[in-house]
Write a protein that holds these residues in place. Structure first.
Motif, PDB file in Angstrom:
ATOM      1  N   GLY A 135       0.816  -1.212   0.000  1.00 35.80           N
ATOM      2  CA  GLY A 135       0.000   0.000   0.000  1.00 35.80           C
ATOM      3  C   GLY A 135       0.852   1.266   0.000  1.00 35.80           C
ATOM      4  O   GLY A 135       1.870   1.321   0.691  1.00 35.80           O
ATOM      5  N   GLY A 136       0.469   2.235  -0.812  1.00 35.53           N
ATOM      6  CA  GLY A 136       1.086   3.555  -0.777  1.00 35.53           C
ATOM      7  C   GLY A 136       2.450   3.694  -1.422  1.00 35.53           C
ATOM      8  O   GLY A 136       3.076   4.753  -1.344  1.00 35.53           O
ATOM      9  N   VAL A 137       2.931   2.639  -2.107  1.00 36.27           N
ATOM     10  CA  VAL A 137       4.289   2.709  -2.676  1.00 36.27           C
ATOM     11  C   VAL A 137       4.342   3.473  -3.997  1.00 36.27           C
ATOM     12  O   VAL A 137       5.415   3.892  -4.431  1.00 36.27           O
ATOM     13  CB  VAL A 137       4.891   1.297  -2.933  1.00 36.27           C
ATOM     14  N   GLY A 138       3.175   3.619  -4.638  1.00 29.48           N
ATOM     15  CA  GLY A 138       3.145   4.319  -5.929  1.00 29.48           C
ATOM     16  C   GLY A 138       2.626   3.458  -7.072  1.00 29.48           C
ATOM     17  O   GLY A 138       2.914   3.729  -8.243  1.00 29.48           O
ATOM     18  N   LYS A 139       1.821   2.429  -6.763  1.00 28.50           N
ATOM     19  CA  LYS A 139       1.285   1.532  -7.816  1.00 28.50           C
ATOM     20  C   LYS A 139       0.421   2.307  -8.807  1.00 28.50           C
ATOM     21  O   LYS A 139       0.573   2.166 -10.020  1.00 28.50           O
ATOM     22  CB  LYS A 139       0.408   0.424  -7.200  1.00 28.50           C
ATOM     23  N   THR A 140      -0.502   3.134  -8.246  1.00 29.05           N
ATOM     24  CA  THR A 140      -1.426   3.847  -9.125  1.00 29.05           C
ATOM     25  C   THR A 140      -0.666   4.858  -9.987  1.00 29.05           C
ATOM     26  O   THR A 140      -0.973   5.024 -11.169  1.00 29.05           O
ATOM     27  CB  THR A 140      -2.533   4.526  -8.293  1.00 29.05           C
ATOM     28  N   ALA A 141       0.352   5.498  -9.395  1.00 25.60           N
ATOM     29  CA  ALA A 141       1.153   6.467 -10.158  1.00 25.60           C
ATOM     30  C   ALA A 141       1.912   5.742 -11.279  1.00 25.60           C
ATOM     31  O   ALA A 141       1.908   6.198 -12.429  1.00 25.60           O
ATOM     32  CB  ALA A 141       2.124   7.186  -9.225  1.00 25.60           C
TER      33      ALA A 141
ATOM     34  N   ASP B 287      -7.979  -2.622  -6.913  1.00 25.24           N
ATOM     35  CA  ASP B 287      -7.806  -2.387  -5.484  1.00 25.24           C
ATOM     36  C   ASP B 287      -9.124  -1.860  -4.921  1.00 25.24           C
ATOM     37  O   ASP B 287      -9.623  -0.846  -5.395  1.00 25.24           O
ATOM     38  CB  ASP B 287      -6.688  -1.345  -5.302  1.00 25.24           C
TER      39      ASP B 287
ATOM     40  N   ASN C 183      -7.729   4.534  -5.937  1.00 24.99           N
ATOM     41  CA  ASN C 183      -7.329   5.936  -5.979  1.00 24.99           C
ATOM     42  C   ASN C 183      -6.996   6.416  -7.385  1.00 24.99           C
ATOM     43  O   ASN C 183      -6.386   7.446  -7.561  1.00 24.99           O
ATOM     44  CB  ASN C 183      -6.210   6.248  -4.967  1.00 24.99           C
TER      45      ASN C 183
ATOM     46  N   ASN D 179      10.622   3.093  -5.830  1.00 27.63           N
ATOM     47  CA  ASN D 179      10.078   4.456  -5.919  1.00 27.63           C
ATOM     48  C   ASN D 179      10.487   5.299  -4.704  1.00 27.63           C
ATOM     49  O   ASN D 179      10.847   4.761  -3.656  1.00 27.63           O
ATOM     50  CB  ASN D 179       8.551   4.359  -6.026  1.00 27.63           C
ATOM     51  N   LYS D 180      10.419   6.613  -4.892  1.00 27.20           N
ATOM     52  CA  LYS D 180      10.650   7.605  -3.815  1.00 27.20           C
ATOM     53  C   LYS D 180      12.057   7.474  -3.220  1.00 27.20           C
ATOM     54  O   LYS D 180      12.221   7.487  -1.989  1.00 27.20           O
ATOM     55  CB  LYS D 180       9.592   7.470  -2.711  1.00 27.20           C
TER      56      LYS D 180
ATOM     57  N   PRO E 264      13.213   8.880  -8.288  1.00 28.76           N
ATOM     58  CA  PRO E 264      13.493   9.731  -7.119  1.00 28.76           C
ATOM     59  C   PRO E 264      12.219  10.215  -6.433  1.00 28.76           C
ATOM     60  O   PRO E 264      11.156  10.250  -7.045  1.00 28.76           O
ATOM     61  CB  PRO E 264      14.246  10.922  -7.732  1.00 28.76           C
ATOM     62  N   LEU E 265      12.361  10.550  -5.187  1.00 30.83           N
ATOM     63  CA  LEU E 265      11.293  11.243  -4.473  1.00 30.83           C
ATOM     64  C   LEU E 265      11.108  12.589  -5.173  1.00 30.83           C
ATOM     65  O   LEU E 265      12.067  13.344  -5.341  1.00 30.83           O
ATOM     66  CB  LEU E 265      11.739  11.456  -3.018  1.00 30.83           C
ATOM     67  N   LEU E 266       9.875  12.856  -5.613  1.00 30.74           N
ATOM     68  CA  LEU E 266       9.626  14.075  -6.388  1.00 30.74           C
ATOM     69  C   LEU E 266       8.968  15.133  -5.501  1.00 30.74           C
ATOM     70  O   LEU E 266       8.277  14.789  -4.542  1.00 30.74           O
ATOM     71  CB  LEU E 266       8.708  13.762  -7.575  1.00 30.74           C
TER      72      LEU E 266
ATOM     73  N   ILE F  78       1.456  13.605  -6.860  1.00 29.14           N
ATOM     74  CA  ILE F  78       1.254  13.228  -8.260  1.00 29.14           C
ATOM     75  C   ILE F  78      -0.247  13.189  -8.514  1.00 29.14           C
ATOM     76  O   ILE F  78      -0.921  12.203  -8.260  1.00 29.14           O
ATOM     77  CB  ILE F  78       1.952  11.899  -8.548  1.00 29.14           C
TER      78      ILE F  78
ATOM     79  N   PHE G 220       6.014  12.286 -13.864  1.00 30.06           N
ATOM     80  CA  PHE G 220       6.359  10.989 -13.260  1.00 30.06           C
ATOM     81  C   PHE G 220       6.800  10.012 -14.354  1.00 30.06           C
ATOM     82  O   PHE G 220       7.756   9.252 -14.184  1.00 30.06           O
ATOM     83  CB  PHE G 220       5.148  10.431 -12.485  1.00 30.06           C
TER      84      PHE G 220
HETATM   85  N1  LIG Z   1       8.216   9.391  -6.665  1.00 27.03           N
HETATM   86  C1  LIG Z   1       7.332  10.013  -5.891  1.00 27.03           C
HETATM   87  N2  LIG Z   1       7.637  11.177  -5.303  1.00 27.03           N
HETATM   88  C2  LIG Z   1       6.763  11.803  -4.506  1.00 27.03           C
HETATM   89  N3  LIG Z   1       5.530  11.374  -4.237  1.00 27.03           N
HETATM   90  C3  LIG Z   1       5.162  10.204  -4.775  1.00 27.03           C
HETATM   91  C4  LIG Z   1       6.027   9.461  -5.650  1.00 27.03           C
HETATM   92  N4  LIG Z   1       5.356   8.348  -6.048  1.00 27.03           N
HETATM   93  C5  LIG Z   1       4.146   8.397  -5.464  1.00 27.03           C
HETATM   94  N5  LIG Z   1       4.018   9.496  -4.706  1.00 27.03           N
HETATM   95  C6  LIG Z   1       2.868   9.889  -3.858  1.00 27.03           C
HETATM   96  O1  LIG Z   1       2.671   8.828  -2.935  1.00 27.03           O
HETATM   97  C7  LIG Z   1       1.295   8.616  -2.671  1.00 27.03           C
HETATM   98  C8  LIG Z   1       0.934   7.170  -2.990  1.00 27.03           C
HETATM   99  O2  LIG Z   1       1.055   6.949  -4.405  1.00 27.03           O
HETATM  100  P1  LIG Z   1       0.023   5.982  -5.154  1.00 27.03           P
HETATM  101  O3  LIG Z   1      -1.355   6.416  -4.855  1.00 27.03           O
HETATM  102  O4  LIG Z   1       0.445   5.883  -6.551  1.00 27.03           O
HETATM  103  O5  LIG Z   1       0.365   4.652  -4.349  1.00 27.03           O
HETATM  104  P2  LIG Z   1      -0.449   3.266  -4.355  1.00 27.03           P
HETATM  105  O6  LIG Z   1       0.572   2.197  -4.228  1.00 27.03           O
HETATM  106  O7  LIG Z   1      -1.369   3.216  -5.508  1.00 27.03           O
HETATM  107  O8  LIG Z   1      -1.259   3.413  -3.020  1.00 27.03           O
HETATM  108  P3  LIG Z   1      -2.511   2.509  -2.547  1.00 27.03           P
HETATM  109  O9  LIG Z   1      -1.932   1.189  -2.118  1.00 27.03           O
HETATM  110  O10 LIG Z   1      -3.066   3.311  -1.409  1.00 27.03           O
HETATM  111  O11 LIG Z   1      -3.415   2.396  -3.728  1.00 27.03           O
HETATM  112  C9  LIG Z   1       0.548   9.621  -3.512  1.00 27.03           C
HETATM  113  O12 LIG Z   1       0.214  10.716  -2.733  1.00 27.03           O
HETATM  114  C10 LIG Z   1       1.556   9.993  -4.603  1.00 27.03           C
HETATM  115  O13 LIG Z   1       1.333  11.314  -5.038  1.00 27.03           O
END
Ligand SMILES: Nc1ncnc2c1ncn2[C@@H]1O[C@H](COP(=O)(O)OP(=O)(O)OP(=O)(O)O)[C@@H](O)[C@H]1O
Ligand SMILES: [Mg+2]
Length: 346
Positions: free
Chosen positions: A18-24, A46, A50, A280-281, A318-320, A324, A333
């Motif tokens: 969760g929250g690692v950036g999958k959706t991004a 999921d 999101n 990521n990040k 990188p952490l941006l 996003i 991204f």
């Molecule tokens: N490289 C990055 N730099 C900065 N912020 C990031 C980066 N990648 C993702 N984020 C931020 O991290 C948060 C989580 O990203 P995202 O929603 O893509 O994760 P997820 O894995 O889909 O989460 P979930 O499991 O809750 O669906 C978001 O607020 C997104 O803007």
């Protein structure tokens, strides 16, 4: 690298904690592919969706345009659609369809029993999973017919690995049912005279003729065969390295690295290829002591990851600055992803 990987595939699954950036990652990859002139569908499986938040619009459980008229250098403009699968609605629709079929095939006096059984099925373990799996199978099927690429933004790890193994299990289970039906049909044929007499009595009692036993058996067989076919064709796509790949997104931390190795093991067991790892990040090394120390720690964890999973492309994003959200941020991204060549750790 990720864009080349997706460019050569028809189906890409994006998974991770969760929250690692999958959706991004899923959205940016899908958008970049649409900009390259492909017709792309991004599917969120999921339950805590999101996709809509990222695209700043309501998506929901129907195909929704996310980006249109995307110009590629030459040829057709690409297009991007999205859908968020609603597991509760999917389970309800699935059970309503199954219940309807069973009710039609059973004598009317058993309708109450069928309803009771369906009520139990709604809360039984695996009901959501198998309904969502059928939706995935349908969407892969639709994607192969109407899109160039389908990107799945999946639920956090454990659940997804199981989902990937499920087509094989479901297919074997359906096969077992078919075999058992084969035996009971032969048995049924021996008892047919008796059954016909029961049926005749039923007409008098309920004013409704149940479907003849032979026709009923044939229908159940047809339904089971269709189900098996659907799971088998999903499985064929999942294990085909030419058309399908799984991308694991993770943070460069101790536990996520261990979980990634485990997720890879489960996926390999199910015959699904992991095409890339997206770390990521990543912390910057030039923004103060704290972050520089963090980066050094991340490097150590990534060394472990490399040693555990050699040969799988490892991309670092990188952490941006900033969230996003929206098409422009996703383009940025996407650029970061495109720049993330498979560099060594460090
Ligand atoms: N490289 C990055 N730099 C900065 N912020 C990031 C980066 N990648 C993702 N984020 C931020 O991290 C948060 C989580 O990203 P995202 O929603 O893509 O994760 P997820 O894995 O889909 O989460 P979930 O499991 O809750 O669906 C978001 O607020 C997104 O803007
Ligand atoms: Mg998400």
């Amino acid at each position: 690298m990720l864009l080349e990987l997706a460019g050569a595939r028809r189906v890409v699954f994006v998974g991770g904690k969760g929250g690692v950036g999958k959706t991004a990652v899923a959205s940016a990859t899908a958008l970049a592919q649409a900009r390259a002139g492909r017709r792309v569908l991004v599917v969120s499986t999921d339950p805590a969706h999101n996709l809509g938040h990222l695209w700043e619009r309501t998506v929901g459980d129907r195909i929704t345009p996310l980006a249109r008229g995307l110009r590629s250098g030459s040829g057709e403009p690409g297009a991007l659609d999205g859908i968020e699968v609603d597991p509760v609605a999917t389970t309800e629709a699935h059970l309503a369809a199954v219940g309807g079929t069973i009710r039609r095939l059973m004598p009317e006096h058993l309708a109450g029993e069928v309803d009771k059984h369906m009520q139990l099925a709604r809360d039984s373990p695996g009901a959501h999973e198998s309904a969502v799996l059928e939706r995935i199978a349908e969407l892969v099927d639709l994607g192969l017919r109407e899109y160039d690429l389908v990107v799945f933004d999946t639920a956090p790890s454990g659940h997804t690995a199981r989902l990937m193994a499920l087509p094989e299990i479901m297919s074997a289970w359906t096969e077992g049912l078919l075999r058992r039906r084969g035996r009971s049909e032969r048995f049924g044929a021996a008892l047919r005279g008796l059954e016909d007499r029961d049926a005749a009595e039923a007409v008098v009692g309920t004013q409704r003729l149940p479907e003849p036993a032979e026709e009923r058996d044939a229908q159940i067989r047809r339904i089971l065969l269709r189900r098996r076919e659907r799971f088998e064709s999903l499985r064929t796509v999942l294990v085909d390295e030419q058309s399908c790949a799984f991308v694991i997104v993770l943070a460069a931390e101790r536990l996520p690295v261990l979980e990634t190795v485990e997720l890879h093991r489960q996926l390999a067991g199910a015959g699904v290829q992991v095409g890339a790892l997206v770390v990521n990040k990543r912390s910057p090394s030039d923004a103060g002591r704290l972050l520089a120390d963090r980066r050094a720690l991340e490097d150590a964890h990534l060394t472990t990851l490399r040693q555990s999973l050699p040969g799988i492309p490892l991309l670092q994003v990188p952490l941006l600055p900033g969230d996003i959200v929206g098409e422009q941020a996703l383009d940025r991204f996407g650029t970061a992803l495109a720049d993330a060549s498979d560099q060594g750790v460090g």
